[in-house]
Scaffold this active site. Structure first.
Site, PDB file in Angstrom:
ATOM      1  N   ARG A  51      19.784  12.593   7.143  1.00 22.13           N
ATOM      2  CA  ARG A  51      20.147  14.000   6.981  1.00 22.13           C
ATOM      3  C   ARG A  51      20.913  14.494   8.216  1.00 22.13           C
ATOM      4  NH1 ARG A  51      15.699  18.792   7.868  1.00 22.13           N
ATOM      5  NH2 ARG A  51      17.066  20.520   7.318  1.00 22.13           N
ATOM      6  N   ASN A 100       6.011  20.697  12.344  1.00 24.02           N
ATOM      7  CA  ASN A 100       7.403  21.129  12.211  1.00 24.02           C
ATOM      8  C   ASN A 100       7.496  21.689  10.790  1.00 24.02           C
ATOM      9  OD1 ASN A 100      10.104  21.548  11.868  1.00 24.02           O
ATOM     10  ND2 ASN A 100      10.729  19.611  12.800  1.00 24.02           N
ATOM     11  N   HIS A 151      10.431  21.980  16.762  1.00 26.18           N
ATOM     12  CA  HIS A 151      11.704  21.911  16.033  1.00 26.18           C
ATOM     13  C   HIS A 151      12.587  20.910  16.753  1.00 26.18           C
ATOM     14  CE1 HIS A 151      10.722  25.281  13.483  1.00 26.18           C
ATOM     15  NE2 HIS A 151      10.234  25.868  14.560  1.00 26.18           N
ATOM     16  N   GLU A 196       4.033  23.980  17.535  1.00 27.85           N
ATOM     17  CA  GLU A 196       5.173  24.025  16.607  1.00 27.85           C
ATOM     18  C   GLU A 196       6.356  23.309  17.262  1.00 27.85           C
ATOM     19  OE1 GLU A 196       6.338  28.038  15.690  1.00 27.85           O
ATOM     20  OE2 GLU A 196       8.095  27.424  14.535  1.00 27.85           O
ATOM     21  N   ARG A 200      21.343  28.238  16.493  1.00 31.90           N
ATOM     22  CA  ARG A 200      21.904  27.975  15.165  1.00 31.90           C
ATOM     23  C   ARG A 200      22.103  29.303  14.416  1.00 31.90           C
ATOM     24  NH1 ARG A 200      18.727  23.139  12.425  1.00 31.90           N
ATOM     25  NH2 ARG A 200      20.509  23.387  11.004  1.00 31.90           N
ATOM     26  N   PRO A 208       9.674  20.488   4.720  1.00 36.42           N
ATOM     27  CA  PRO A 208      10.656  19.978   3.760  1.00 36.42           C
ATOM     28  C   PRO A 208      11.903  19.382   4.403  1.00 36.42           C
ATOM     29  CG  PRO A 208      10.564  22.387   3.720  1.00 36.42           C
ATOM     30  CD  PRO A 208       9.391  21.910   4.520  1.00 36.42           C
ATOM     31  N   ASN A 209      12.328  18.312   3.789  1.00 35.03           N
ATOM     32  CA  ASN A 209      13.565  17.593   4.132  1.00 35.03           C
ATOM     33  C   ASN A 209      13.462  16.716   5.367  1.00 35.03           C
ATOM     34  OD1 ASN A 209      15.181  18.746   1.971  1.00 35.03           O
ATOM     35  ND2 ASN A 209      15.015  20.662   3.086  1.00 35.03           N
ATOM     36  N   TYR A 268      20.204  15.983  13.611  1.00 36.67           N
ATOM     37  CA  TYR A 268      18.830  15.475  13.598  1.00 36.67           C
ATOM     38  C   TYR A 268      18.693  14.020  14.062  1.00 36.67           C
ATOM     39  CZ  TYR A 268      17.893  19.741  10.994  1.00 36.67           C
ATOM     40  OH  TYR A 268      17.785  21.061  10.626  1.00 36.67           O
ATOM     41  N   ALA A 277      12.186  24.475   7.167  1.00 39.72           N
ATOM     42  CA  ALA A 277      12.680  25.762   6.635  1.00 39.72           C
ATOM     43  C   ALA A 277      11.545  26.754   6.362  1.00 39.72           C
ATOM     44  CB  ALA A 277      13.490  25.509   5.370  1.00 39.72           C
TER      45      ALA A 277
HETATM   46  C1  DQA Z   1      14.017  22.341  11.915  1.00 40.47           C
HETATM   47  C2  DQA Z   1      14.892  23.601  12.016  1.00 40.47           C
HETATM   48  C3  DQA Z   1      14.815  24.396  10.731  1.00 40.47           C
HETATM   49  O1  DQA Z   1      15.629  25.564  10.831  1.00 40.47           O
HETATM   50  C4  DQA Z   1      15.323  23.557   9.565  1.00 40.47           C
HETATM   51  O2  DQA Z   1      15.167  24.262   8.355  1.00 40.47           O
HETATM   52  C5  DQA Z   1      14.691  22.214   9.481  1.00 40.47           C
HETATM   53  C6  DQA Z   1      14.381  21.493  10.704  1.00 40.47           C
HETATM   54  C7  DQA Z   1      14.152  21.451  13.165  1.00 40.47           C
HETATM   55  O3  DQA Z   1      13.341  20.550  13.300  1.00 40.47           O
HETATM   56  O4  DQA Z   1      15.080  21.638  13.953  1.00 40.47           O
HETATM   57  O5  DQA Z   1      14.532  21.664   8.403  1.00 40.47           O
HETATM   58  O6  DQA Z   1      12.662  22.739  11.832  1.00 40.47           O
END
Ligand code: DQA
Length: 144
Positions: free
Chosen positions: A18, A72, A101, A99, A108, A10-11, A23, A75
């Site tokens: 964003r 990825n 990120h 995985e 964080r 998501p997102n 990011y 959240a």
């Molecule tokens: C994320 C890190 C997560 O904590 C966050 O919720 C994201 C992006 C990253 O790519 O750094 O949406 O996965």
């Protein structure tokens, strides 16, 4: 030809808009084109999943159709046993799953330090920006 699935949670469809300080300011579709150019020998499919069930279903689709997965979970990494279970199921069939990120989740908020998915992933890349996807694909390109 290897077929690799990239799943974004998501997102991540908002990449480029964003929180650019965290990011970056590049959209994923733009970056995915660069990846396709960098890995002409690999067929890359990228999926964006804003909903948990959609993401689980995308992982199920990897069973028979893909040779490796870059995920990825965003959240959902920190909240979803369902996503972790689906990754565990894939790993149970020896599917390599990396995985990724974009940010360093360990630097964080404390809640981001826990990913339910990591235990089942082949490996985890965190904090190297979009470059993490490229490194993950390089790794998967070299697996049997
Ligand atoms: C994320 C890190 C997560 O904590 C966050 O919720 C994201 C992006 C990253 O790519 O750094 O949406 O996965």
């Amino acid at each position: 030809m290897k077929h690799i699935l990239i799943i974004n949670g998501p997102n991540l469809n908002l990449l480029g808009r964003r929180e650019p300080l965290l990011y970056g300011n590049r959209s994923f579709s733009d970056y995915a084109e660069e990846l396709r150019t960098s890995f002409p020998e690999i067929q890359l499919t990228a999926k964006q999943c804003n909903e948990e069930g959609e993401l689980v279903t995308a992982l199920h689709e990897a069973f028979d159709s893909f040779d490796g997965v870059v995920i990825n979970p965003a959240a959902f990494s920190h909240t979803s046993l369902a996503v972790a279970d689906a990754v565990a199921a894939l790993r149970g069939e020896n599917m390599p799953v990396v995985e990724v990120h974009i940010t360093n989740v360990y630097a964080r908020e404390a809640v981001r330090s826990k990913s339910f998915v990591s235990k089942y992933a082949s490996g985890v890349i965190s904090g190297l920006g979009l470059e993490g996807y490229r490194l993950a694909i390089s790794y998967l390109a070299g697996t049997d």
